[in-house]
Design a protein around this motif. Structure first.
Motif, PDB file in Angstrom:
ATOM      1  N   GLY A  52      93.019 -29.071 120.246  1.00 41.61           N
ATOM      2  CA  GLY A  52      91.753 -29.599 119.941  1.00 41.61           C
ATOM      3  C   GLY A  52      90.563 -28.903 120.268  1.00 41.61           C
ATOM      4  O   GLY A  52      89.403 -29.391 119.677  1.00 41.61           O
ATOM      5  N   LEU A  53      90.892 -27.868 121.158  1.00 39.51           N
ATOM      6  CA  LEU A  53      89.462 -27.253 121.253  1.00 39.51           C
ATOM      7  C   LEU A  53      88.989 -26.694 120.102  1.00 39.51           C
ATOM      8  O   LEU A  53      87.747 -26.466 120.149  1.00 39.51           O
ATOM      9  CB  LEU A  53      89.894 -26.203 122.418  1.00 39.51           C
ATOM     10  CG  LEU A  53      90.114 -26.557 123.818  1.00 39.51           C
ATOM     11  CD1 LEU A  53      90.636 -25.622 124.546  1.00 39.51           C
ATOM     12  CD2 LEU A  53      89.154 -27.290 124.426  1.00 39.51           C
ATOM     13  N   ASN A  54      89.830 -26.162 119.128  1.00 37.49           N
ATOM     14  CA  ASN A  54      89.505 -25.618 117.861  1.00 37.49           C
ATOM     15  C   ASN A  54      88.775 -26.691 117.098  1.00 37.49           C
ATOM     16  O   ASN A  54      87.598 -26.200 116.504  1.00 37.49           O
ATOM     17  CB  ASN A  54      90.811 -24.985 117.125  1.00 37.49           C
ATOM     18  CG  ASN A  54      91.329 -23.926 117.978  1.00 37.49           C
ATOM     19  OD1 ASN A  54      90.662 -23.017 118.367  1.00 37.49           O
ATOM     20  ND2 ASN A  54      92.515 -23.705 117.627  1.00 37.49           N
ATOM     21  N   SER A  55      89.217 -27.994 117.215  1.00 39.97           N
ATOM     22  CA  SER A  55      88.502 -28.744 116.564  1.00 39.97           C
ATOM     23  C   SER A  55      86.956 -28.975 117.031  1.00 39.97           C
ATOM     24  O   SER A  55      86.096 -29.170 116.466  1.00 39.97           O
ATOM     25  CB  SER A  55      89.387 -30.132 116.642  1.00 39.97           C
ATOM     26  OG  SER A  55      90.469 -30.049 115.888  1.00 39.97           O
ATOM     27  N   ILE A  56      86.864 -29.098 118.423  1.00 40.86           N
ATOM     28  CA  ILE A  56      85.644 -29.311 118.921  1.00 40.86           C
ATOM     29  C   ILE A  56      84.739 -27.989 118.628  1.00 40.86           C
ATOM     30  O   ILE A  56      83.495 -28.433 118.136  1.00 40.86           O
ATOM     31  CB  ILE A  56      85.750 -29.189 120.639  1.00 40.86           C
ATOM     32  CG1 ILE A  56      86.492 -30.412 120.750  1.00 40.86           C
ATOM     33  CG2 ILE A  56      84.435 -29.149 121.353  1.00 40.86           C
ATOM     34  CD1 ILE A  56      87.005 -30.615 122.221  1.00 40.86           C
ATOM     35  N   GLN A  57      85.329 -26.781 118.603  1.00 40.50           N
ATOM     36  CA  GLN A  57      84.432 -25.640 118.164  1.00 40.50           C
ATOM     37  C   GLN A  57      84.125 -25.869 116.680  1.00 40.50           C
ATOM     38  O   GLN A  57      82.755 -25.635 116.519  1.00 40.50           O
ATOM     39  CB  GLN A  57      85.192 -24.249 118.356  1.00 40.50           C
ATOM     40  CG  GLN A  57      84.413 -23.242 118.154  1.00 40.50           C
ATOM     41  CD  GLN A  57      83.456 -22.932 119.444  1.00 40.50           C
ATOM     42  OE1 GLN A  57      83.916 -23.389 120.654  1.00 40.50           O
ATOM     43  NE2 GLN A  57      82.426 -22.386 119.519  1.00 40.50           N
ATOM     44  N   THR A  58      84.831 -26.383 115.817  1.00 40.40           N
ATOM     45  CA  THR A  58      84.481 -26.453 114.454  1.00 40.40           C
ATOM     46  C   THR A  58      83.452 -27.615 114.271  1.00 40.40           C
ATOM     47  O   THR A  58      82.244 -27.293 113.524  1.00 40.40           O
ATOM     48  CB  THR A  58      85.683 -26.921 113.662  1.00 40.40           C
ATOM     49  OG1 THR A  58      86.580 -25.956 113.541  1.00 40.40           O
ATOM     50  CG2 THR A  58      85.245 -27.025 112.109  1.00 40.40           C
ATOM     51  N   ALA A  59      83.494 -28.403 115.014  1.00 38.36           N
ATOM     52  CA  ALA A  59      82.544 -29.619 115.043  1.00 38.36           C
ATOM     53  C   ALA A  59      81.066 -29.259 115.566  1.00 38.36           C
ATOM     54  O   ALA A  59      79.845 -29.494 115.224  1.00 38.36           O
ATOM     55  CB  ALA A  59      82.819 -30.813 116.160  1.00 38.36           C
ATOM     56  N   LEU A  60      81.130 -28.364 116.564  1.00 38.68           N
ATOM     57  CA  LEU A  60      79.789 -27.765 117.134  1.00 38.68           C
ATOM     58  C   LEU A  60      79.217 -26.806 115.952  1.00 38.68           C
ATOM     59  O   LEU A  60      78.045 -26.756 116.004  1.00 38.68           O
ATOM     60  CB  LEU A  60      80.106 -27.190 118.281  1.00 38.68           C
ATOM     61  CG  LEU A  60      80.702 -27.835 119.720  1.00 38.68           C
ATOM     62  CD1 LEU A  60      80.925 -26.837 120.670  1.00 38.68           C
ATOM     63  CD2 LEU A  60      79.319 -28.959 119.770  1.00 38.68           C
ATOM     64  N   GLU A  61      80.062 -26.020 115.446  1.00 39.98           N
ATOM     65  CA  GLU A  61      79.518 -25.194 114.454  1.00 39.98           C
ATOM     66  C   GLU A  61      79.123 -26.000 113.229  1.00 39.98           C
ATOM     67  O   GLU A  61      77.831 -25.638 112.615  1.00 39.98           O
ATOM     68  CB  GLU A  61      80.605 -24.233 113.701  1.00 39.98           C
ATOM     69  CG  GLU A  61      80.876 -23.243 114.966  1.00 39.98           C
ATOM     70  CD  GLU A  61      82.474 -22.525 114.337  1.00 39.98           C
ATOM     71  OE1 GLU A  61      82.918 -22.725 113.455  1.00 39.98           O
ATOM     72  OE2 GLU A  61      82.848 -21.691 115.402  1.00 39.98           O
ATOM     73  N   ASP A  62      79.544 -27.190 112.854  1.00 39.03           N
ATOM     74  CA  ASP A  62      78.981 -27.876 111.792  1.00 39.03           C
ATOM     75  C   ASP A  62      77.611 -28.550 112.228  1.00 39.03           C
ATOM     76  O   ASP A  62      76.762 -28.531 111.496  1.00 39.03           O
ATOM     77  CB  ASP A  62      80.114 -29.170 111.437  1.00 39.03           C
ATOM     78  CG  ASP A  62      81.140 -28.591 110.712  1.00 39.03           C
ATOM     79  OD1 ASP A  62      81.396 -27.441 110.090  1.00 39.03           O
ATOM     80  OD2 ASP A  62      82.339 -29.277 110.434  1.00 39.03           O
ATOM     81  N   LEU A  63      77.556 -28.975 113.279  1.00 34.42           N
ATOM     82  CA  LEU A  63      76.298 -29.462 113.996  1.00 34.42           C
ATOM     83  C   LEU A  63      75.382 -28.536 114.104  1.00 34.42           C
ATOM     84  O   LEU A  63      74.254 -28.828 113.526  1.00 34.42           O
ATOM     85  CB  LEU A  63      76.734 -29.883 115.475  1.00 34.42           C
ATOM     86  CG  LEU A  63      75.579 -31.023 116.224  1.00 34.42           C
ATOM     87  CD1 LEU A  63      75.625 -32.281 115.519  1.00 34.42           C
ATOM     88  CD2 LEU A  63      76.229 -30.992 117.610  1.00 34.42           C
TER      89      LEU A  63
END
Length: 153
Positions: A52-63
């Motif tokens: 799930g850390l990769n999903s968080i990183q993607t969400a932060l990049e999208d933000l």
């Protein structure tokens, strides 16, 4: 953005507001990320949780890309550690490498998995209110204080 709107009327009443989200990175979690000033990642030392850390990183990049908001990561807290499991030790080693490579702090001591923790929270008691006042409870209370002090910086 709905979290940001909902928090606006009360944000001046509190020094800190913690938003606890489920592990899924969905619209609710993304709205919470948008409303936040920083992010504390709590991860269980299980392979699925680490993925799930990769999903968080993607969400932060999208933000950052779509909402022009850079959200700093205050740190990572390891939760529900079972010291008897070798795979937990391996995941913690991975998390240390992951955090170090990205300049993210591992905050506090890993939180051990104990049945008493859920019992206390179910009856609305803090770790410092354990009736027997065991050493692990006092240590856990101090660990949380240490983590929150670092997140609040």
């Amino acid at each position: 953005m709905s979290f940001a709107r909902a928090l606006k009327p009360v944000s001046s009443d509190y020094e800190h507001i913690l938003i606890d989200c489920r592990p899924a990175i969905d619209l609710v979690s993304r709205s919470a990320l948008y409303a936040a000033d920083n992010l504390l990642i709590v991860v269980n030392p299980e392979p699925d949780a680490v993925d799930g850390l990769n999903s968080i990183q993607t969400a932060l990049e999208d933000l950052a890309e779509y909402m022009d908001k850079v959200l700093p990561i205050a740190g990572i807290v390891i939760n529900k550690l079972d010291g008897r499991r070798n795979d937990h030790a391996e995941v913690i080693a991975y998390l240390k490498e992951y955090a170090s490579a990205d300049g993210i702090a591992l905050l506090g001591d890993p939180i051990i998995q104990k049945a008493d923790i859920s019992k206390l929270t179910n009856v609305g008691m803090g770790f410092d209110e354990h009736p027997a006042n065991p050493v692990w409870s006092r240590n856990l209370h101090n660990n949380f204080i240490s983590i929150l002090e670092k997140v609040a910086l």
